[in-house]
Motif scaffolding. Structure first.
Motif, short mmCIF file in Angstrom:
data_model
loop_
_atom_site.label_atom_id
_atom_site.label_comp_id
_atom_site.label_asym_id
_atom_site.label_seq_id
_atom_site.Cartn_x
_atom_site.Cartn_y
_atom_site.Cartn_z
N MET A 45 15.29 48.59 45.55
CA MET A 45 15.77 48.14 44.14
C MET A 45 17.23 47.81 44.12
N ASN A 46 17.32 46.52 43.50
CA ASN A 46 18.69 46.02 43.61
C ASN A 46 19.48 46.75 42.40
N ASP A 47 20.67 47.32 42.72
CA ASP A 47 21.52 48.00 41.82
C ASP A 47 22.53 47.25 41.23
N SER A 48 22.20 45.94 40.80
CA SER A 48 23.16 45.17 40.43
C SER A 48 23.48 45.49 39.00
N PRO A 49 24.63 45.21 38.45
CA PRO A 49 25.00 45.23 36.93
C PRO A 49 23.79 44.69 36.10
N ILE A 50 23.46 43.34 36.62
CA ILE A 50 22.38 42.56 35.82
C ILE A 50 21.09 43.40 35.85
N ASN A 51 20.63 43.79 36.87
CA ASN A 51 19.52 44.50 36.99
C ASN A 51 19.47 45.68 36.36
N ASN A 52 20.54 46.35 36.19
CA ASN A 52 20.97 47.70 35.53
C ASN A 52 20.67 47.38 33.88
N SER A 53 21.29 46.24 33.37
CA SER A 53 21.37 45.97 32.09
C SER A 53 19.88 45.42 31.90
N LYS A 54 19.17 44.63 32.68
CA LYS A 54 17.98 44.06 32.27
C LYS A 54 16.96 45.29 32.03
N ASN A 55 16.82 46.28 32.92
CA ASN A 55 16.34 47.56 33.07
C ASN A 55 16.39 48.31 32.03
N LEU A 56 17.60 48.42 31.22
CA LEU A 56 18.01 49.05 30.15
C LEU A 56 17.45 48.32 29.07
N LEU A 57 17.68 47.24 28.90
CA LEU A 57 17.01 46.40 27.87
C LEU A 57 15.60 46.51 27.69
N LEU A 58 14.65 46.39 29.10
CA LEU A 58 13.43 46.30 28.96
C LEU A 58 12.84 47.81 28.67
N LYS A 59 13.44 48.68 29.34
CA LYS A 59 12.92 50.40 28.84
C LYS A 59 13.18 50.58 27.37
N GLY A 60 14.37 50.02 26.86
CA GLY A 60 14.64 50.26 25.39
C GLY A 60 13.62 49.55 24.37
N LEU A 61 13.34 48.24 24.81
CA LEU A 61 12.23 47.72 24.15
C LEU A 61 10.95 48.30 24.21
N GLU A 62 10.57 48.98 25.14
CA GLU A 62 9.37 49.60 25.58
C GLU A 62 9.19 50.73 24.57
N LYS A 63 10.35 51.39 24.24
CA LYS A 63 10.37 52.43 23.25
C LYS A 63 9.73 52.11 21.89
N TYR A 64 10.00 50.70 21.75
CA TYR A 64 9.62 50.27 20.48
C TYR A 64 8.20 49.42 20.75
N GLY A 65 7.48 49.79 21.64
CA GLY A 65 6.12 49.00 21.85
C GLY A 65 6.10 47.55 22.50
N ILE A 66 7.48 47.14 22.97
CA ILE A 66 7.37 45.73 23.32
C ILE A 66 7.73 45.45 24.69
N ASN A 67 6.92 44.75 25.22
CA ASN A 67 7.10 44.19 26.81
C ASN A 67 7.34 42.74 26.92
N LEU A 68 7.43 42.20 27.93
CA LEU A 68 7.55 40.77 28.24
C LEU A 68 6.41 39.90 27.70
N GLU A 69 5.18 40.41 28.06
CA GLU A 69 4.01 39.82 27.72
C GLU A 69 3.63 39.95 26.16
N ASP A 70 4.07 40.74 25.58
CA ASP A 70 4.14 40.62 24.04
C ASP A 70 4.84 39.57 23.40
N MET A 71 6.13 39.54 23.96
CA MET A 71 6.95 38.51 23.45
C MET A 71 6.57 37.09 23.86
#
Length: 152
Positions: free
Chosen positions: A1-27
Motif C-alpha cells: 500500500m502506498n503511504d503517500s499524503p494523497i493516498n492517506n487523505s483519500k483514505n481518510l475521506l473515503l473512510k469518513g464518508l463510509e461512516k455516513y453510509g456513502i461510498n463511490l458507487e453510491d455517488m
C-alpha cells in the motif's frame, strides 16, 4: 500500500464518508439519477474514472475533508451556531459545495451544483434527511463537478 499524503487523505475521506453510509458507487448512482443521455453506461464509466482521478487532487481532498471535519464538529456542538437547527443565515455549507464543484469544472460545475442541491437525488437527499449540514453540499458539489466534466 502506498503511504503517500494523497493516498492517506483519500483514505481518510473515503473512510469518513463510509461512516455516513456513502461510498463511490453510491455517488456514481446518485449522479446518474439526473443524467439525461442516451449512452448512460458510457457516461457512468467516464464519470467513475473522473471521480477516481479527482480524488487524487489535493485541493479537492482538502475541501472534502474540511466538510467532513465540519460535520463532525457540528455534531459535537463545536461550531458557532446551533448545528442541529441548520439556520438559514449559515450559508458556508453552500459555499463549500460550490467551491468543490468550481474546483472540478468551473462555472459549469457551480450551475450543476445548484441542480443537484435543489433536486437532492440519492445520497444527497439521504444526507440532507440525516441533518448533515456540510456533507450533503460537499457531496453534491463533488458529483456536480464530476458530472460536468463528463460532458466537456
Amino acid at each position: 500500500m502506498n503511504d503517500s499524503p494523497i493516498n492517506n487523505s483519500k483514505n481518510l475521506l473515503l473512510k469518513g464518508l463510509e461512516k455516513y453510509g456513502i461510498n463511490l458507487e453510491d455517488m456514481v448512482d446518485t449522479a446518474m439519477e439526473l443524467c439525461i443521455s442516451e449512452n448512460k453506461e458510457d457516461v457512468r464509466l467516464k464519470l467513475k474514472e473522473i471521480m477516481l482521478r479527482k480524488l487524487e487532487d489535493p485541493n479537492l481532498l482538502i475541501l472534502m475533508i474540511c466538510a467532513l471535519k465540519l460535520e463532525e464538529e457540528g455534531i459535537k456542538g463545536n461550531l458557532p451556531f446551533n448545528y442541529h437547527e441548520d439556520p438559514n443565515y449559515i450559508y458556508i455549507d453552500e459555499v463549500i459545495g460550490m467551491a468543490i464543484a468550481n474546483e472540478i469544472s468551473g462555472t459549469k460545475g457551480i450551475f450543476n451544483f445548484r441542480w443537484y442541491d435543489a433536486k437532492k437525488p440519492g445520497v444527497i437527499g439521504i444526507l440532507d434527511k440525516k441533518g448533515c449540514v456540510f456533507l450533503d453540499d460537499a457531496v453534491a458539489g463533488f458529483i456536480a463537478g464530476c458530472m460536468s466534466k463528463v460532458f466537456e
